[in-house]
Design a protein around this motif. Sequence first.
Motif, short mmCIF file in Angstrom:
data_model
loop_
_atom_site.label_atom_id
_atom_site.label_comp_id
_atom_site.label_asym_id
_atom_site.label_seq_id
_atom_site.Cartn_x
_atom_site.Cartn_y
_atom_site.Cartn_z
N GLY A 199 -15.33 29.33 -31.12
CA GLY A 199 -15.89 28.06 -32.28
C GLY A 199 -17.35 28.42 -32.34
N MET A 200 -18.06 28.91 -31.26
CA MET A 200 -19.69 28.84 -31.09
C MET A 200 -20.20 29.86 -32.00
SD MET A 200 -19.97 28.22 -27.03
CE MET A 200 -19.07 27.15 -26.22
N PRO A 201 -21.35 29.34 -32.54
CA PRO A 201 -22.31 30.53 -33.24
C PRO A 201 -22.46 31.95 -32.34
CG PRO A 201 -23.17 28.45 -33.71
CD PRO A 201 -22.02 28.35 -32.62
N ARG A 202 -22.62 32.93 -33.07
CA ARG A 202 -22.83 34.27 -32.21
C ARG A 202 -23.99 33.83 -31.31
NH1 ARG A 202 -18.79 37.46 -31.51
NH2 ARG A 202 -17.79 37.76 -33.59
N LEU A 203 -25.10 33.34 -31.69
CA LEU A 203 -26.37 33.29 -30.65
C LEU A 203 -25.90 32.47 -29.63
CD1 LEU A 203 -29.47 33.59 -30.30
CD2 LEU A 203 -29.66 31.55 -31.68
N ALA A 204 -25.18 31.52 -29.80
CA ALA A 204 -24.76 30.57 -28.49
C ALA A 204 -23.88 31.45 -27.60
CB ALA A 204 -24.10 29.32 -29.01
N GLN A 205 -22.95 32.23 -28.05
CA GLN A 205 -22.15 33.15 -27.50
C GLN A 205 -22.93 34.13 -26.58
OE1 GLN A 205 -19.10 34.89 -29.80
NE2 GLN A 205 -18.03 32.91 -30.52
N TRP A 206 -23.88 34.78 -27.18
CA TRP A 206 -24.98 35.63 -26.49
C TRP A 206 -25.65 35.08 -25.43
CZ3 TRP A 206 -27.19 37.77 -31.71
CH2 TRP A 206 -26.33 38.75 -32.32
N LEU A 207 -26.00 33.92 -25.53
CA LEU A 207 -26.52 32.94 -24.49
C LEU A 207 -25.69 32.73 -23.31
CD1 LEU A 207 -28.92 31.34 -23.46
CD2 LEU A 207 -28.18 29.47 -24.69
N ALA A 208 -24.26 32.41 -23.68
CA ALA A 208 -23.31 32.22 -22.63
C ALA A 208 -23.02 33.45 -22.03
CB ALA A 208 -22.04 31.54 -23.54
N GLU A 209 -23.18 34.39 -22.42
CA GLU A 209 -22.88 35.98 -21.91
C GLU A 209 -23.94 36.01 -20.44
OE1 GLU A 209 -20.39 37.82 -22.00
OE2 GLU A 209 -19.48 36.95 -23.92
N LEU A 210 -25.10 35.27 -20.57
CA LEU A 210 -26.05 35.40 -19.59
C LEU A 210 -25.82 34.43 -18.34
CD1 LEU A 210 -29.29 35.47 -21.72
CD2 LEU A 210 -27.99 37.38 -20.92
N LEU A 211 -24.76 33.55 -18.42
CA LEU A 211 -24.41 32.41 -17.75
C LEU A 211 -23.36 32.72 -16.66
CD1 LEU A 211 -24.70 29.40 -20.04
CD2 LEU A 211 -26.54 30.36 -18.72
N PRO A 212 -23.27 32.72 -15.26
CA PRO A 212 -22.38 32.92 -14.60
C PRO A 212 -20.99 32.67 -14.74
CG PRO A 212 -23.99 32.14 -13.18
CD PRO A 212 -24.57 32.15 -14.69
N LEU A 213 -20.90 31.22 -15.11
CA LEU A 213 -19.72 30.55 -15.22
C LEU A 213 -18.95 30.88 -16.47
CD1 LEU A 213 -17.98 28.04 -14.24
CD2 LEU A 213 -19.36 26.63 -15.68
N THR A 214 -19.50 31.61 -17.18
CA THR A 214 -18.71 32.20 -18.57
C THR A 214 -17.65 33.33 -18.16
OG1 THR A 214 -20.44 31.82 -20.09
CG2 THR A 214 -18.81 33.28 -20.79
N HIS A 215 -18.34 34.11 -17.14
CA HIS A 215 -17.62 35.20 -16.70
C HIS A 215 -16.61 34.84 -15.54
CE1 HIS A 215 -20.37 37.89 -18.75
NE2 HIS A 215 -21.34 37.16 -18.43
#
Length: 363
Positions: free
Chosen positions: A302-318
């Motif tokens: 549900g997050m915007p693409r920009l927020a998803q791209w930022l989340a990809e930089l965070l270890p907890l996401t993976h």
Amino acid sequence: MRARRLLAIVIKELRQLRRDRLTFAMIVGIPVMELVLFGYAINLDVRGLEAVVVDQADTARSRELVAQLEATQVITLERRAATPQAVDELLRRGVVDVGLVLPVDFEARLERGDRPPVQLIVDGADQAVQAAARQLRHFPVPDAAGWTARVEPVEVVNYYNPERRAPINTVPGLIGVILTMTLVLFTAIALVRERENGNLEMLIATPLSRWELTLGKVLPFVAIGLVQVTVVLGLGRWLFGVPLRGSPADLYLASLVFILASLSLGIFLSTLARSQFQAMQMAIFTFLPQILLSGFMFPFAGMPRLAQWLAELLPLTHFLRLVRGIMLRDAGLLELWPAVAALAAFTAILLGLAVSRMHKRLD
């Protein structure tokens, strides 16, 4: 007289705050970040779930239904498969969130109205996907007016969490959240504490290299992290009946990679901070985006693409993708290699930066 003394203390604290740039920045930074994350990046409406379609009927009405489902923007049909078994494999590997199956007798089911003409296979390990399935459960099927009173138009098959129990979704994610909150904080104050206690000069005098000093500060916390994983797994199984469907070895290897990523972030923060209080502030500053953007609390789709791209930089996401895939979907570590590669790259980059900054400080 008392008022003058009190005013002097207040002025002194304000001047001290002005000199402490990190604290001053966080006074403004945290409200701004919370406003942006909650107001813009956090969206409870599930959109853009990755979906695969199996259209075995391949008729005009089946194609129309697929187009209408995609028009809802709840799912994004970017893949096609020939059989429902292919959907099972893609779901297990975490490639897609939803499988849409239209059987060969799609038209006959429309006419008879005795069986649902559409099957929606969802990843029940993700609460956001379950919410999307509830939205699509009563989706109107083209030219099927009148028959839906007998059966629902869409049959939802909930994989991996058929009872829809919340702990099944939250407990695996809590492993990552707990590791993030404890390990980043512990290591963020590691070097700062040595400096404040006067031990750093003694460490400099030893024949340790920069890498040896950095790894020496990190490695003791690896065992602590693995103990925490074991505790959460045991309590999750005992109190909530959370299963471990995948390989325990894969889970511990994935946890080890994430632990190293969290420790590398903490040791990097410790090279930036000048006091233990600043180190704690920085650690807390990193918790908020990780918890909010990783998909632990709010739907990632549900997050915007920009927020998803930022989340990809965070270890907890993976790590959430790894732990949910292994624990709930019985996925293998090799099948989830993109998440492992992302954590390994994060660890290498942050440790390299930490060592380079430590070299400047030691010189």
